[in-house]
Design an enzyme around this catalytic site. Structure first.
Site, PDB file in Angstrom:
ATOM      1  N   ASP A  25       0.884  -1.198   0.208  1.00 57.08           N
ATOM      2  CA  ASP A  25      -0.082  -0.040  -0.048  1.00 57.08           C
ATOM      3  C   ASP A  25       0.824   1.304  -0.194  1.00 57.08           C
ATOM      4  O   ASP A  25       1.857   1.233   0.597  1.00 57.08           O
ATOM      5  CB  ASP A  25      -0.727  -0.085   1.185  1.00 57.08           C
ATOM      6  CG  ASP A  25      -2.213  -0.798   1.192  1.00 57.08           C
ATOM      7  OD1 ASP A  25      -1.944  -1.816   0.380  1.00 57.08           O
ATOM      8  OD2 ASP A  25      -2.941  -0.819   2.105  1.00 57.08           O
TER       9      ASP A  25
ATOM     10  N   HIS B 225      -6.388   2.817  -4.210  1.00 54.15           N
ATOM     11  CA  HIS B 225      -5.998   2.999  -2.669  1.00 54.15           C
ATOM     12  C   HIS B 225      -6.491   4.426  -2.564  1.00 54.15           C
ATOM     13  O   HIS B 225      -5.763   5.123  -1.444  1.00 54.15           O
ATOM     14  CB  HIS B 225      -4.624   2.734  -2.213  1.00 54.15           C
ATOM     15  CG  HIS B 225      -4.740   2.653  -0.599  1.00 54.15           C
ATOM     16  ND1 HIS B 225      -5.517   1.881   0.107  1.00 54.15           N
ATOM     17  CD2 HIS B 225      -3.422   3.212  -0.040  1.00 54.15           C
ATOM     18  CE1 HIS B 225      -5.206   2.064   1.224  1.00 54.15           C
ATOM     19  NE2 HIS B 225      -3.970   2.712   1.191  1.00 54.15           N
TER      20      HIS B 225
ATOM     21  N   HIS C  42      -5.290   9.771  -0.092  1.00 47.96           N
ATOM     22  CA  HIS C  42      -5.140   8.968   1.185  1.00 47.96           C
ATOM     23  C   HIS C  42      -5.589  10.017   2.143  1.00 47.96           C
ATOM     24  O   HIS C  42      -4.453  10.241   3.101  1.00 47.96           O
ATOM     25  CB  HIS C  42      -3.572   8.671   1.018  1.00 47.96           C
ATOM     26  CG  HIS C  42      -3.464   7.319   2.249  1.00 47.96           C
ATOM     27  ND1 HIS C  42      -2.766   7.587   3.246  1.00 47.96           N
ATOM     28  CD2 HIS C  42      -3.480   5.971   1.941  1.00 47.96           C
ATOM     29  CE1 HIS C  42      -2.638   6.492   4.147  1.00 47.96           C
ATOM     30  NE2 HIS C  42      -3.095   5.676   3.121  1.00 47.96           N
TER      31      HIS C  42
ATOM     32  N   HIS D 287       3.608  -2.035   3.330  1.00 47.62           N
ATOM     33  CA  HIS D 287       3.468  -0.704   3.113  1.00 47.62           C
ATOM     34  C   HIS D 287       4.847  -0.375   2.386  1.00 47.62           C
ATOM     35  O   HIS D 287       5.827  -0.990   2.443  1.00 47.62           O
ATOM     36  CB  HIS D 287       3.221   0.230   4.375  1.00 47.62           C
ATOM     37  CG  HIS D 287       1.724   0.034   4.831  1.00 47.62           C
ATOM     38  ND1 HIS D 287       1.584  -1.092   5.693  1.00 47.62           N
ATOM     39  CD2 HIS D 287       0.737   0.736   4.520  1.00 47.62           C
ATOM     40  CE1 HIS D 287       0.423  -0.945   5.934  1.00 47.62           C
ATOM     41  NE2 HIS D 287      -0.103   0.085   5.361  1.00 47.62           N
TER      42      HIS D 287
END
Length: 260
Positions: A84, A134, A138, A230
């Site tokens: 991510d 995603h 964010h 991540h």
């Protein structure tokens, strides 16, 4: 077993507003209990109904508002690596590591970051990895609380932006911090996106001790596990953590597959 794609249920929401009818019915039931049995029963019913809504939003694997994939349906020694928050300065090193271990992964990209580093986003695709949605920007602190308009913008603008940058239309979506409120499902249905959670994590987005993070992830190794990783975290150790996970997978006889 060779590295290959693996069949996985791709299930966008079918009834994105079903929760609204259920919640409305629960409020009518609350009023009926309040009227019939008094304020204590009504208050309890209200707390239960509102608590369910919060649980459905904050628990990453909750299916209250729509389907979510948390594990691949296989008994083979195969897992899905998901990374991510990119692209970032870590992306090139992570791609080199994945190549070195003969592994594939899905990168859940933030569209604004992909637009700022288009060459990295395209390189992910060129090397045969998957691209996931995603969000556009964010909004880590408030994604779970966004209203329907802002939520639609975060998901739908990201989908268009990632397609423009990479030439690939994402099929998978991961909520920011894994928290998906009731307004997520409408956009997922519209864009034919299926939501993905995870079954193995080491909190590497905030914790930077490679040995302890990798050990936590390894403890959740299972056939079909979806591993949450991540890139670009402030602690600077995401590359070392990914390397540790890849080494542990190799030692345990697991391969990385992507359901693309």
């Amino acid at each position: 077993m060779s590295i290959a794609s693996i069949a996985a249920p791709h299930r966008p929401p079918r009834r994105p507003w079903a929760w609204l009818w259920l919640f409305g019915a629960s409020q009518l039931l609350m009023l009926a209990l309040w009227w019939r049995f008094g304020w204590a029963a009504g208050l309890l019913a209200m707390l239960v109904s509102h608590g369910a809504m919060f649980w459905g939003t904050l628990w990453p694997r909750s299916r209250l508002f729509g389907p979510v994939l948390a594990r691949l349906p296989t008994q083979a020694r195969a897992m899905w690596l998901t990374i991510d928050d990119g692209p970032s300065d870590d992306t090139p090193a992570m791609l080199d590591l994945l190549d070195a271990y003969g592994a594939k992964a899905t990168f859940f990209l933030v569209a604004e970051r992909a637009a700022a580093r288009p060459q990295l986003a395209r390189e992910i695709v060129r090397r045969g990895h998957g691209i996931g949605n995603h969000s556009q920007s964010h909004p880590q602190a408030w994604f779970w609380a966004l209203g329907p308009g802002r939520m639609a913008a975060e998901i739908e603008q990201a989908q268009a932006g990632l397609r423009a940058v990479t030439g690939v239309t994402p099929r998978w979506f991961r909520a920011v911090v894994g928290m998906a409120n009731p307004f997520v499902s409408a956009s997922l249905k519209k864009l034919a996106l299926a939501r993905v959670a995870w079954s193995a994590r080491g909190f590497d987005g905030v914790r930077g001790e490679p040995d302890s993070v990798v050990a936590r992830i390894v403890a959740d190794f299972r056939p079909g596990a979806i591993v949450l990783l991540h890139e670009g975290a402030p602690h600077g150790n995401n590359v070392a953590i990914v390397e540790g996970v890849l080494r542990a997978m190799k030692d345990a006889g697991y391969v990385a597959v992507v359901p693309e």
